[in-house]
Design a protein around this motif. Structure first.
Motif, PDB file in Angstrom:
ATOM      1  N   GLY A  13       1.244  -1.111  -0.095  1.00  0.00           N
ATOM      2  CA  GLY A  13       0.066  -0.044  -0.306  1.00  0.00           C
ATOM      3  C   GLY A  13       0.761   1.239   0.095  1.00  0.00           C
ATOM      4  N   LEU A  14       2.074   1.317  -0.074  1.00  0.00           N
ATOM      5  CA  LEU A  14       3.290   2.237  -0.039  1.00  0.00           C
ATOM      6  C   LEU A  14       2.883   2.544  -1.101  1.00  0.00           C
ATOM      7  CD1 LEU A  14       5.422   3.887   1.090  1.00  0.00           C
ATOM      8  CD2 LEU A  14       6.699   2.122  -0.669  1.00  0.00           C
ATOM      9  N   ARG A  15       2.921   4.455  -0.818  1.00  0.00           N
ATOM     10  CA  ARG A  15       1.953   4.940  -2.083  1.00  0.00           C
ATOM     11  C   ARG A  15       3.236   6.195  -2.442  1.00  0.00           C
ATOM     12  NH1 ARG A  15      -2.512   8.911  -2.954  1.00  0.00           N
ATOM     13  NH2 ARG A  15      -2.114   9.916  -0.643  1.00  0.00           N
ATOM     14  N   VAL A  16       3.742   6.794  -2.970  1.00  0.00           N
ATOM     15  CA  VAL A  16       4.553   8.253  -3.519  1.00  0.00           C
ATOM     16  C   VAL A  16       3.753   9.275  -4.136  1.00  0.00           C
ATOM     17  CG1 VAL A  16       6.124   8.776  -5.198  1.00  0.00           C
ATOM     18  CG2 VAL A  16       6.530   6.045  -3.908  1.00  0.00           C
ATOM     19  N   VAL A  17       3.835  10.163  -3.318  1.00  0.00           N
ATOM     20  CA  VAL A  17       3.411  11.101  -3.911  1.00  0.00           C
ATOM     21  C   VAL A  17       4.479  12.916  -4.291  1.00  0.00           C
ATOM     22  CG1 VAL A  17       1.571  13.075  -3.132  1.00  0.00           C
ATOM     23  CG2 VAL A  17       1.087  11.036  -3.058  1.00  0.00           C
ATOM     24  N   ASP A  18       4.039  12.963  -5.697  1.00  0.00           N
ATOM     25  CA  ASP A  18       4.805  14.330  -5.951  1.00  0.00           C
ATOM     26  C   ASP A  18       4.358  16.198  -5.084  1.00  0.00           C
ATOM     27  OD1 ASP A  18       6.836  16.064  -6.900  1.00  0.00           O
ATOM     28  OD2 ASP A  18       6.480  15.139  -9.039  1.00  0.00           O
ATOM     29  N   LYS A  19       5.133  16.842  -4.191  1.00  0.00           N
ATOM     30  CA  LYS A  19       4.454  17.380  -3.088  1.00  0.00           C
ATOM     31  C   LYS A  19       3.555  18.241  -4.489  1.00  0.00           C
ATOM     32  CE  LYS A  19       6.762  17.314   0.889  1.00  0.00           C
ATOM     33  NZ  LYS A  19       7.579  17.704   2.253  1.00  0.00           N
ATOM     34  N   ARG A  20       4.793  18.713  -5.173  1.00  0.00           N
ATOM     35  CA  ARG A  20       3.985  20.093  -6.834  1.00  0.00           C
ATOM     36  C   ARG A  20       2.766  19.992  -7.287  1.00  0.00           C
ATOM     37  NH1 ARG A  20       8.906  19.521 -10.560  1.00  0.00           N
ATOM     38  NH2 ARG A  20       8.708  17.575 -10.091  1.00  0.00           N
ATOM     39  N   ASP A  21       2.521  18.435  -7.149  1.00  0.00           N
ATOM     40  CA  ASP A  21       1.210  18.351  -7.903  1.00  0.00           C
ATOM     41  C   ASP A  21       0.022  18.151  -6.591  1.00  0.00           C
ATOM     42  OD1 ASP A  21       3.326  18.163  -9.855  1.00  0.00           O
ATOM     43  OD2 ASP A  21       3.079  16.100 -10.019  1.00  0.00           O
ATOM     44  N   ASP A  22       0.659  18.342  -5.438  1.00  0.00           N
ATOM     45  CA  ASP A  22      -0.609  18.164  -4.471  1.00  0.00           C
ATOM     46  C   ASP A  22      -0.868  19.200  -3.157  1.00  0.00           C
ATOM     47  OD1 ASP A  22      -1.781  15.964  -2.726  1.00  0.00           O
ATOM     48  OD2 ASP A  22      -0.121  16.204  -1.180  1.00  0.00           O
ATOM     49  N   ARG A  23      -2.322  19.196  -3.608  1.00  0.00           N
ATOM     50  CA  ARG A  23      -3.047  20.488  -2.716  1.00  0.00           C
ATOM     51  C   ARG A  23      -2.527  20.212  -1.232  1.00  0.00           C
ATOM     52  NH1 ARG A  23      -9.176  22.527  -3.584  1.00  0.00           N
ATOM     53  NH2 ARG A  23      -8.557  21.023  -5.069  1.00  0.00           N
ATOM     54  N   PHE A  24      -2.546  19.271  -1.166  1.00  0.00           N
ATOM     55  CA  PHE A  24      -2.761  18.530   0.550  1.00  0.00           C
ATOM     56  C   PHE A  24      -1.229  19.523   1.178  1.00  0.00           C
ATOM     57  CE2 PHE A  24      -1.007  15.846   3.524  1.00  0.00           C
ATOM     58  CZ  PHE A  24      -1.549  16.101   4.777  1.00  0.00           C
ATOM     59  N   SER A  25      -0.289  18.942  -0.290  1.00  0.00           N
ATOM     60  CA  SER A  25       1.119  19.375   0.428  1.00  0.00           C
ATOM     61  C   SER A  25       1.338  21.058   0.544  1.00  0.00           C
ATOM     62  CB  SER A  25       1.914  18.657   0.032  1.00  0.00           C
ATOM     63  OG  SER A  25       2.034  17.907  -0.427  1.00  0.00           O
ATOM     64  N   THR A  63       8.434  14.037   3.388  1.00  0.00           N
ATOM     65  CA  THR A  63       7.303  13.371   4.125  1.00  0.00           C
ATOM     66  C   THR A  63       6.716  12.332   4.114  1.00  0.00           C
ATOM     67  OG1 THR A  63       7.464  15.949   3.899  1.00  0.00           O
ATOM     68  CG2 THR A  63       5.944  14.686   4.956  1.00  0.00           C
ATOM     69  N   THR A  64       6.722  11.939   5.340  1.00  0.00           N
ATOM     70  CA  THR A  64       6.080  10.271   5.184  1.00  0.00           C
ATOM     71  C   THR A  64       4.593  11.044   6.197  1.00  0.00           C
ATOM     72  OG1 THR A  64       7.938   9.371   5.307  1.00  0.00           O
ATOM     73  CG2 THR A  64       6.061   7.983   6.394  1.00  0.00           C
ATOM     74  N   ILE A  65       3.632  10.258   5.867  1.00  0.00           N
ATOM     75  CA  ILE A  65       2.087  10.444   6.931  1.00  0.00           C
ATOM     76  C   ILE A  65       1.948   8.839   6.344  1.00  0.00           C
ATOM     77  CG2 ILE A  65       0.002  11.671   6.868  1.00  0.00           C
ATOM     78  CD1 ILE A  65       1.452  14.282   5.990  1.00  0.00           C
ATOM     79  N   GLY A  66       1.506   8.292   7.158  1.00  0.00           N
ATOM     80  CA  GLY A  66       0.302   6.964   6.734  1.00  0.00           C
ATOM     81  C   GLY A  66       1.967   5.867   6.195  1.00  0.00           C
ATOM     82  N   ARG A  67       1.020   5.123   5.255  1.00  0.00           N
ATOM     83  CA  ARG A  67       1.829   4.845   3.866  1.00  0.00           C
ATOM     84  C   ARG A  67       1.585   5.424   3.045  1.00  0.00           C
ATOM     85  NH1 ARG A  67      -1.873  -0.525   4.163  1.00  0.00           N
ATOM     86  NH2 ARG A  67      -3.119   0.701   4.621  1.00  0.00           N
ATOM     87  N   THR A  68       2.501   6.768   2.778  1.00  0.00           N
ATOM     88  CA  THR A  68       2.072   7.553   1.612  1.00  0.00           C
ATOM     89  C   THR A  68       4.479   8.628   1.925  1.00  0.00           C
ATOM     90  OG1 THR A  68       0.443   7.378   1.842  1.00  0.00           O
ATOM     91  CG2 THR A  68       1.620   9.524   0.571  1.00  0.00           C
ATOM     92  N   LEU A  69       4.904   8.581   1.011  1.00  0.00           N
ATOM     93  CA  LEU A  69       5.766  10.052   1.384  1.00  0.00           C
ATOM     94  C   LEU A  69       5.981  10.623  -0.300  1.00  0.00           C
ATOM     95  CD1 LEU A  69       8.419   6.598   0.573  1.00  0.00           C
ATOM     96  CD2 LEU A  69       8.783   7.679   2.507  1.00  0.00           C
ATOM     97  N   TYR A  70       5.742  11.695   0.165  1.00  0.00           N
ATOM     98  CA  TYR A  70       5.800  12.807  -0.678  1.00  0.00           C
ATOM     99  C   TYR A  70       7.462  13.533  -0.700  1.00  0.00           C
ATOM    100  CZ  TYR A  70       1.005  12.772   1.311  1.00  0.00           C
ATOM    101  OH  TYR A  70      -0.591  12.863   1.804  1.00  0.00           O
ATOM    102  N   PHE A  71       7.270  13.322  -2.381  1.00  0.00           N
ATOM    103  CA  PHE A  71       8.469  13.842  -2.602  1.00  0.00           C
ATOM    104  C   PHE A  71       8.952  15.472  -3.148  1.00  0.00           C
ATOM    105  CE2 PHE A  71       9.235   9.438  -4.091  1.00  0.00           C
ATOM    106  CZ  PHE A  71       9.961   9.105  -2.705  1.00  0.00           C
ATOM    107  N   PRO A  72      10.165  16.202  -2.624  1.00  0.00           N
ATOM    108  CA  PRO A  72       9.854  17.428  -2.962  1.00  0.00           C
ATOM    109  C   PRO A  72      10.326  17.280  -4.161  1.00  0.00           C
ATOM    110  CG  PRO A  72      11.732  16.508  -1.199  1.00  0.00           C
ATOM    111  CD  PRO A  72      11.221  15.776  -1.757  1.00  0.00           C
ATOM    112  N   GLU A  73      10.317  19.101  -4.142  1.00  0.00           N
ATOM    113  CA  GLU A  73      10.698  19.216  -6.224  1.00  0.00           C
ATOM    114  C   GLU A  73      12.251  19.165  -6.230  1.00  0.00           C
ATOM    115  OE1 GLU A  73       8.298  23.569  -5.826  1.00  0.00           O
ATOM    116  OE2 GLU A  73       9.637  23.825  -7.376  1.00  0.00           O
ATOM    117  N   GLY A  74      12.709  18.672  -6.876  1.00  0.00           N
ATOM    118  CA  GLY A  74      14.257  18.418  -6.896  1.00  0.00           C
ATOM    119  C   GLY A  74      14.670  17.395  -6.950  1.00  0.00           C
ATOM    120  N   TRP A  75      13.788  15.991  -6.485  1.00  0.00           N
ATOM    121  CA  TRP A  75      14.128  15.066  -5.622  1.00  0.00           C
ATOM    122  C   TRP A  75      14.743  14.766  -6.987  1.00  0.00           C
ATOM    123  CZ3 TRP A  75      13.977  12.566  -1.663  1.00  0.00           C
ATOM    124  CH2 TRP A  75      14.469  10.279  -1.616  1.00  0.00           C
ATOM    125  N   GLU A  76      14.326  14.025  -8.204  1.00  0.00           N
ATOM    126  CA  GLU A  76      15.033  13.319  -8.694  1.00  0.00           C
ATOM    127  C   GLU A  76      16.112  14.250  -9.193  1.00  0.00           C
ATOM    128  OE1 GLU A  76      12.310  15.415  -9.753  1.00  0.00           O
ATOM    129  OE2 GLU A  76      10.759  14.296  -9.534  1.00  0.00           O
TER     130      GLU A  76
END
Ligand SMILES: [Zn+2]
Length: 182
Positions: free
Chosen positions: A21-33, A57-70
């Motif tokens: 259930g691990l999820r990866v989200v890009d903070k840049r495209d994420d309204r919550f972030s 940032t980690t919340i629950g089973r989600t990793l939120y990656f910042p700009e420039g992560w790549e």
């Protein structure tokens, strides 16, 4: 030797296997972030203004990656993922509600958030271990790295969560001793 996937991608795959259930989200495209970013700027009076651009940032089973992560090196991403894996396991161990409570409730007054400091210290100890494994013990002993870690605890990044630099340095020293004995 065959060229496998980069160290960070291989580790992320291992985490997906360990934590379904691990999820990866890009903070840049994420309204919550973006909302969190704005809230942090307010409660830290602008002290934490790098939430979207520097911090994973980690919340629950989600990793939120910042700009420039790549743009970061695979080794740097791997060390950070080792830190975040500790938080993923904390959420699994204590559950979303309890972890969030321990992390957030002592937010006021900012400055003495012992629960947050302990959760973060468990993860930063892993940062030191991963740094030693990837870059060698001398890299984990680097005073510049230690100064950066101390600043995370005593500065605005996490709301001045444990503003006692000598205490943090003693935690670091103990972790380094344990790493060098292992
Ligand atoms: Zn952390």
């Amino acid at each position: 030797m065959s060229a496998g996937p980069p160290i960070d991608e291989a580790y992320l795959d291992a985490l997906r296997a360990e934590l379904p259930g691990l999820r990866v989200v890009d903070k840049r495209d994420d309204r919550f972030s973006r909302l969190v970013d704005r809230a942090l700027r307010i409660v830290t009076l602008g002290g934490q203004r790098h939430y979207l651009t520097r911090y994973v940032t980690t919340i629950g089973r989600t990793l939120y990656f910042p700009e420039g992560w790549e743009a970061r090196s695979p080794e740097s991403r791997y060390v950070t993922l080792r830190h975040e894996a500790v938080h993923l396991r904390q959420f699994r161990r204590y559950g979303l509600v309890l972890t969030a409570l321990v992390y957030l409730v002592p937010f006021f007054p900012l400055g003495l958030a012992y629960g947050r400091a302990r959760l973060e210290w468990e993860a930063y100890a892993e940062t030191l271990r991963a740094t030693a494994e990837v870059h060698g013990l001398e890299a984990a002993r680097d005073p510049a790295l230690h100064a950066h870690l101390v600043e995370q605890f005593v500065g605005p990044a996490y709301g001045w969560m444990w503003p006692f630099p000598r205490v943090i340095q003693s935690w670091i020293d103990r972790a380094i001793r344990e790493i060098s004995l292992s």
